[in-house]
Each structure stands twice: as C-alpha cells, then as structure tokens.
Design a protein around this motif. Structure first.
Motif, PDB file in Angstrom:
ATOM      1  N   THR A 175      54.541  47.019  48.092  1.00  0.00           N
ATOM      2  CA  THR A 175      55.451  46.645  49.174  1.00  0.00           C
ATOM      3  C   THR A 175      56.309  47.824  49.608  1.00  0.00           C
ATOM      4  O   THR A 175      56.501  48.063  50.812  1.00  0.00           O
ATOM      5  N   ARG A 176      56.812  48.594  48.651  1.00  0.00           N
ATOM      6  CA  ARG A 176      57.654  49.753  49.000  1.00  0.00           C
ATOM      7  C   ARG A 176      56.887  50.786  49.816  1.00  0.00           C
ATOM      8  O   ARG A 176      57.390  51.307  50.817  1.00  0.00           O
ATOM      9  N   VAL A 177      55.656  51.095  49.387  1.00  0.00           N
ATOM     10  CA  VAL A 177      54.863  52.095  50.116  1.00  0.00           C
ATOM     11  C   VAL A 177      54.511  51.568  51.509  1.00  0.00           C
ATOM     12  O   VAL A 177      54.634  52.285  52.501  1.00  0.00           O
ATOM     13  N   ARG A 178      54.097  50.318  51.589  1.00  0.00           N
ATOM     14  CA  ARG A 178      53.768  49.722  52.891  1.00  0.00           C
ATOM     15  C   ARG A 178      54.958  49.798  53.836  1.00  0.00           C
ATOM     16  O   ARG A 178      54.837  50.220  54.987  1.00  0.00           O
ATOM     17  N   ASP A 179      56.118  49.413  53.338  1.00  0.00           N
ATOM     18  CA  ASP A 179      57.311  49.423  54.178  1.00  0.00           C
ATOM     19  C   ASP A 179      57.690  50.844  54.598  1.00  0.00           C
ATOM     20  O   ASP A 179      58.127  51.068  55.736  1.00  0.00           O
ATOM     21  N   ARG A 180      57.493  51.801  53.699  1.00  0.00           N
ATOM     22  CA  ARG A 180      57.807  53.198  54.029  1.00  0.00           C
ATOM     23  C   ARG A 180      56.860  53.711  55.124  1.00  0.00           C
ATOM     24  O   ARG A 180      57.288  54.364  56.080  1.00  0.00           O
ATOM     25  N   VAL A 181      55.570  53.376  55.011  1.00  0.00           N
ATOM     26  CA  VAL A 181      54.598  53.813  56.026  1.00  0.00           C
ATOM     27  C   VAL A 181      54.916  53.141  57.359  1.00  0.00           C
ATOM     28  O   VAL A 181      54.888  53.795  58.409  1.00  0.00           O
ATOM     29  N   HIS A 182      55.237  51.860  57.327  1.00  0.00           N
ATOM     30  CA  HIS A 182      55.585  51.158  58.570  1.00  0.00           C
ATOM     31  C   HIS A 182      56.813  51.796  59.213  1.00  0.00           C
ATOM     32  O   HIS A 182      56.857  51.950  60.441  1.00  0.00           O
ATOM     33  N   ALA A 183      57.803  52.132  58.410  1.00  0.00           N
ATOM     34  CA  ALA A 183      59.013  52.757  58.964  1.00  0.00           C
ATOM     35  C   ALA A 183      58.688  54.120  59.572  1.00  0.00           C
ATOM     36  O   ALA A 183      59.216  54.476  60.634  1.00  0.00           O
ATOM     37  N   ASP A 184      57.817  54.882  58.894  1.00  0.00           N
ATOM     38  CA  ASP A 184      57.445  56.196  59.426  1.00  0.00           C
ATOM     39  C   ASP A 184      56.629  56.083  60.713  1.00  0.00           C
ATOM     40  O   ASP A 184      56.629  57.015  61.519  1.00  0.00           O
ATOM     41  N   MET A 185      55.944  54.980  60.919  1.00  0.00           N
ATOM     42  CA  MET A 185      55.059  54.820  62.070  1.00  0.00           C
ATOM     43  C   MET A 185      55.663  53.937  63.176  1.00  0.00           C
ATOM     44  O   MET A 185      54.953  53.547  64.102  1.00  0.00           O
ATOM     45  N   ARG A 186      56.946  53.642  63.074  1.00  0.00           N
ATOM     46  CA  ARG A 186      57.594  52.826  64.100  1.00  0.00           C
ATOM     47  C   ARG A 186      57.348  53.442  65.481  1.00  0.00           C
ATOM     48  O   ARG A 186      57.386  54.677  65.634  1.00  0.00           O
ATOM     49  N   PRO A 187      57.147  52.599  66.493  1.00  0.00           N
ATOM     50  CA  PRO A 187      56.894  53.136  67.849  1.00  0.00           C
ATOM     51  C   PRO A 187      58.066  53.945  68.403  1.00  0.00           C
ATOM     52  O   PRO A 187      57.855  54.884  69.181  1.00  0.00           O
ATOM     53  N   ASP A 188      59.277  53.617  67.985  1.00  0.00           N
ATOM     54  CA  ASP A 188      60.433  54.345  68.526  1.00  0.00           C
ATOM     55  C   ASP A 188      60.749  55.612  67.736  1.00  0.00           C
ATOM     56  O   ASP A 188      61.684  56.326  68.053  1.00  0.00           O
ATOM     57  N   ARG A 189      59.955  55.908  66.734  1.00  0.00           N
ATOM     58  CA  ARG A 189      60.187  57.083  65.886  1.00  0.00           C
ATOM     59  C   ARG A 189      59.736  58.351  66.616  1.00  0.00           C
ATOM     60  O   ARG A 189      58.723  58.355  67.318  1.00  0.00           O
ATOM     61  N   ASP A 190      60.456  59.428  66.432  1.00  0.00           N
ATOM     62  CA  ASP A 190      60.123  60.716  67.047  1.00  0.00           C
ATOM     63  C   ASP A 190      58.830  61.237  66.445  1.00  0.00           C
ATOM     64  O   ASP A 190      58.687  61.336  65.221  1.00  0.00           O
ATOM     65  N   MET A 191      57.849  61.543  67.279  1.00  0.00           N
ATOM     66  CA  MET A 191      56.533  62.023  66.808  1.00  0.00           C
ATOM     67  C   MET A 191      56.656  63.344  66.056  1.00  0.00           C
ATOM     68  O   MET A 191      55.805  63.649  65.219  1.00  0.00           O
ATOM     69  N   GLY A 192      57.695  64.099  66.325  1.00  0.00           N
ATOM     70  CA  GLY A 192      57.883  65.367  65.645  1.00  0.00           C
ATOM     71  C   GLY A 192      58.244  65.198  64.169  1.00  0.00           C
ATOM     72  O   GLY A 192      58.151  66.136  63.384  1.00  0.00           O
ATOM     73  N   GLU A 193      58.661  63.990  63.792  1.00  0.00           N
ATOM     74  CA  GLU A 193      59.033  63.729  62.405  1.00  0.00           C
ATOM     75  C   GLU A 193      57.846  63.326  61.536  1.00  0.00           C
ATOM     76  O   GLU A 193      57.974  63.238  60.311  1.00  0.00           O
ATOM     77  N   LEU A 194      56.698  63.064  62.152  1.00  0.00           N
ATOM     78  CA  LEU A 194      55.522  62.663  61.381  1.00  0.00           C
ATOM     79  C   LEU A 194      55.032  63.812  60.507  1.00  0.00           C
ATOM     80  O   LEU A 194      55.053  64.972  60.913  1.00  0.00           O
ATOM     81  N   SER A 195      54.586  63.470  59.317  1.00  0.00           N
ATOM     82  CA  SER A 195      54.074  64.480  58.401  1.00  0.00           C
ATOM     83  C   SER A 195      52.754  63.976  57.818  1.00  0.00           C
ATOM     84  O   SER A 195      52.719  62.943  57.134  1.00  0.00           O
ATOM     85  N   ALA A 196      51.697  64.697  58.092  1.00  0.00           N
ATOM     86  CA  ALA A 196      50.383  64.323  57.561  1.00  0.00           C
ATOM     87  C   ALA A 196      50.381  64.385  56.034  1.00  0.00           C
ATOM     88  O   ALA A 196      49.781  63.535  55.367  1.00  0.00           O
TER      89      ALA A 196
END
Length: 139
Positions: A47-68
């Motif tokens: 649940t923690r990992v899923r929620d963290r990935v969902h938070a990182d992939m939010r539509p309103d999140r800045d694309m520059g903050e994504l980290s492969a």
C-alpha cells in the motif's frame, strides 16, 4: 484472510489473538496468527509503495520532478513486497486447508475423577506395649 481464520478456528480474530496468548494455545493457531501478522505487514508495504507511485504520477505534478531511477526502485520494492505477500498468503492458505474442520476435531473429553475406596487390612506391626510395661533391652 481473516474470514478463513474465523471459519477454521471458529472464533473472531480478536478472540483468536487472546487464545493464542494463553497457556493452552495450539501451535497451529500460533503459526496461523504469525503468518497473518507477516501478511498484514507486507500488505502495508504494498500500500505504501502504491500510494507513493500514485502521488508521484499525479496529473497536476510537475513533469520535471519525475525520476526514472526512483520509479524503478519503487517497482523493485513493489515486486518484492508483492512476492512476500503472495508467499505468506500461500503459506497461511495451506496451513488453513490442512486443518480439520471444526466438526472433525476431537472434542475435549471431561473425565469424571474416580475415587477408590478400600478398607485397610489390620497391620502386621506388633501392638504397642501396655502402659507401664518395661521395655526389653536389646543386646
């Protein structure tokens, strides 16, 4: 799997936890509750990992903050947690399926405590000497 635990052991999980803490706890119950606690921990990790990935992939999140690299690490962590969860589910399921059903289990038998009564035979020991009699000396 709480429903299966309740069905197999015939009591709600809260009661099973109390029973497992008692001196007459069955080893199977202790093992089943141990698997259950490990399973709960791994489900929390998933649940923690899923929620963290969902938070990182939010539509309103800045694309520059994504980290492969961060997403790869989360994917590895999620894979490990899911594998552990599946292992605990399998182990708990196998344990529960090997348990006899409640109607097949031997019921404790209460035995009446029998009391033996008998009369004692007269003693073969010599009678005490009469009052005032002198004791014989031994050589």
């Amino acid at each position: 799997m709480d429903g299966e635990l309740q069905e197999v052991f015939g009591a709600p999980v809260s009661d099973l936890n109390e029973a497992a803490a008692g001196p007459d706890a069955s080893p199977a119950l202790a093992r089943a509750l141990e698997y259950r606690s490990f399973l709960a921990l791994t489900e929390e990790q998933v649940t923690r990992v899923r929620d963290r990935v969902h938070a990182d992939m939010r539509p309103d999140r800045d694309m520059g903050e994504l980290s492969a690299d961060k997403l790869r690490f989360d994917a590895q962590w999620l894979e490990a947690a899911l594998e552990a969860r599946d292992g605990y589910r399998t182990a708990l399921g196998e344990l529960l399926h090997t348990m006899p059903s409640l109607d097949q289990r031997p019921r404790p038998v209460r035995m009446a405590q029998l009391r033996a009564t008998t009369t004692l035979a007269p003693s073969a020991a010599p009678a005490p000497p009469p009052a005032g009699a002198a004791r014989a000396r031994r050589p």
